[in-house]
Design a protein around this motif. Structure first.
Motif, PDB file in Angstrom:
ATOM      1  N   LYS A  27       0.928  -1.244   0.184  1.00 13.14           N
ATOM      2  CA  LYS A  27      -0.027  -0.003  -0.062  1.00 13.14           C
ATOM      3  C   LYS A  27       0.854   1.197   0.052  1.00 13.14           C
ATOM      4  O   LYS A  27       1.984   1.394   0.658  1.00 13.14           O
ATOM      5  CB  LYS A  27      -0.874   0.044   1.163  1.00 13.14           C
ATOM      6  CG  LYS A  27      -1.833  -1.023   1.574  1.00 13.14           C
ATOM      7  CD  LYS A  27      -2.974  -1.160   0.449  1.00 13.14           C
ATOM      8  CE  LYS A  27      -3.751  -2.377   0.653  1.00 13.14           C
ATOM      9  NZ  LYS A  27      -4.321  -3.022  -0.656  1.00 13.14           N
ATOM     10  N   PRO A  28       0.363   2.251  -0.701  1.00 19.37           N
ATOM     11  CA  PRO A  28       1.135   3.677  -0.733  1.00 19.37           C
ATOM     12  C   PRO A  28       1.409   4.117   0.782  1.00 19.37           C
ATOM     13  O   PRO A  28       2.409   4.837   0.778  1.00 19.37           O
ATOM     14  CB  PRO A  28       0.387   4.289  -1.784  1.00 19.37           C
ATOM     15  CG  PRO A  28      -0.912   3.822  -1.800  1.00 19.37           C
ATOM     16  CD  PRO A  28      -0.823   2.368  -1.431  1.00 19.37           C
ATOM     17  N   TRP A  29       0.658   3.837   1.429  1.00 19.74           N
ATOM     18  CA  TRP A  29       0.807   4.661   2.849  1.00 19.74           C
ATOM     19  C   TRP A  29       1.687   3.861   3.856  1.00 19.74           C
ATOM     20  O   TRP A  29       1.990   4.283   5.015  1.00 19.74           O
ATOM     21  CB  TRP A  29      -0.580   4.754   3.600  1.00 19.74           C
ATOM     22  CG  TRP A  29      -1.578   3.563   3.501  1.00 19.74           C
ATOM     23  CD1 TRP A  29      -2.407   3.310   2.838  1.00 19.74           C
ATOM     24  CD2 TRP A  29      -1.418   2.714   4.522  1.00 19.74           C
ATOM     25  NE1 TRP A  29      -2.958   2.130   3.066  1.00 19.74           N
ATOM     26  CE2 TRP A  29      -2.231   1.731   4.093  1.00 19.74           C
ATOM     27  CE3 TRP A  29      -0.628   2.148   5.711  1.00 19.74           C
ATOM     28  CZ2 TRP A  29      -2.515   0.324   4.709  1.00 19.74           C
ATOM     29  CZ3 TRP A  29      -0.896   1.094   6.308  1.00 19.74           C
ATOM     30  CH2 TRP A  29      -1.549   0.028   5.870  1.00 19.74           C
ATOM     31  N   THR A  30       2.170   2.630   3.349  1.00 21.77           N
ATOM     32  CA  THR A  30       2.714   1.614   4.476  1.00 21.77           C
ATOM     33  C   THR A  30       4.214   2.518   5.002  1.00 21.77           C
ATOM     34  O   THR A  30       4.234   2.462   6.343  1.00 21.77           O
ATOM     35  CB  THR A  30       3.335   0.487   3.891  1.00 21.77           C
ATOM     36  OG1 THR A  30       1.928  -0.108   3.484  1.00 21.77           O
ATOM     37  CG2 THR A  30       3.806  -0.452   4.746  1.00 21.77           C
ATOM     38  N   GLY A  31       4.919   3.136   4.014  1.00 20.36           N
ATOM     39  CA  GLY A  31       6.138   3.807   4.482  1.00 20.36           C
ATOM     40  C   GLY A  31       5.907   4.918   5.319  1.00 20.36           C
ATOM     41  O   GLY A  31       6.618   5.023   6.562  1.00 20.36           O
ATOM     42  N   ARG A  32       5.156   5.588   5.179  1.00 22.43           N
ATOM     43  CA  ARG A  32       4.921   6.814   6.152  1.00 22.43           C
ATOM     44  C   ARG A  32       4.183   6.359   7.467  1.00 22.43           C
ATOM     45  O   ARG A  32       4.589   7.213   8.436  1.00 22.43           O
ATOM     46  CB  ARG A  32       3.640   7.958   5.350  1.00 22.43           C
ATOM     47  CG  ARG A  32       3.531   9.116   6.227  1.00 22.43           C
ATOM     48  CD  ARG A  32       2.426   9.992   5.432  1.00 22.43           C
ATOM     49  NE  ARG A  32       3.176  10.380   4.119  1.00 22.43           N
ATOM     50  CZ  ARG A  32       2.262  10.263   2.905  1.00 22.43           C
ATOM     51  NH1 ARG A  32       1.222   9.812   3.131  1.00 22.43           N
ATOM     52  NH2 ARG A  32       2.905  10.562   1.821  1.00 22.43           N
ATOM     53  N   VAL A  33       3.421   5.621   7.403  1.00 21.74           N
ATOM     54  CA  VAL A  33       2.828   5.014   8.631  1.00 21.74           C
ATOM     55  C   VAL A  33       3.944   4.188   9.566  1.00 21.74           C
ATOM     56  O   VAL A  33       3.926   4.524  10.733  1.00 21.74           O
ATOM     57  CB  VAL A  33       1.627   3.888   8.427  1.00 21.74           C
ATOM     58  CG1 VAL A  33       1.326   3.292   9.703  1.00 21.74           C
ATOM     59  CG2 VAL A  33       0.474   4.779   7.875  1.00 21.74           C
TER      60      VAL A  33
END
Length: 128
Positions: free
Chosen positions: A37-43
């Motif tokens: 998912k694209p949000w994985t790194g930020r989270v």
């Protein structure tokens, strides 16, 4: 000109196409599907920062709860008794290794034509 095979969120700016998951098992999709998912790194980055900050803030509390004459940490030197010393030491060591990689990479890098044989034209076999 629209390419119907590409998802609408991907453009021709160097993004990679989505992987073919036809060979992926359903269990793997459930367990590890969130990693794509694209949000994985930020989270994960925010979560790591919150946990790190929490540990640094709890450290003086644990030292205070140890009582007079007792220490939460068993230090060998004066400097390693400082709050968050190990975090700063680890960050400094990591930064040193990363920064040392730049000159080491320049030192060990080969020229682009290192494997090019001047006697043999490109595309021909040297021996038949």
């Amino acid at each position: 000109m629209s390419d119907s095979t590409k998802p609408p969120h991907l453009s021709d700016h160097g993004e990679h196409a989505l992987p073919d998951d036809s060979q992926t098992s359903p269990v793997a999709k459930v367990l590890f599907g969130w990693t794509s998912k694209p949000w994985t790194g930020r989270v994960l980055f925010i979560l790591l920062g919150v946990v790190s900050l929490g540990l640094v803030l709890v450290e003086p509390l644990l030292e205070a709860m140890a009582g007079e004459g007792h220490h939460f940490r068993h230090t060998y030197f004066n400097i390693d008794g400082i709050t968050a010393f190990h975090a700063w030491w680890g960050f400094g060591a990591f930064a040193l290794v990363v920064l040392a990689g730049w000159p080491l990479g320049r030192l060990m890098r080969r020229d682009e034509d290192y494997y090019k044989d001047e006697a043999e034209p490109a595309g021909e076999e040297p021996h038949e």
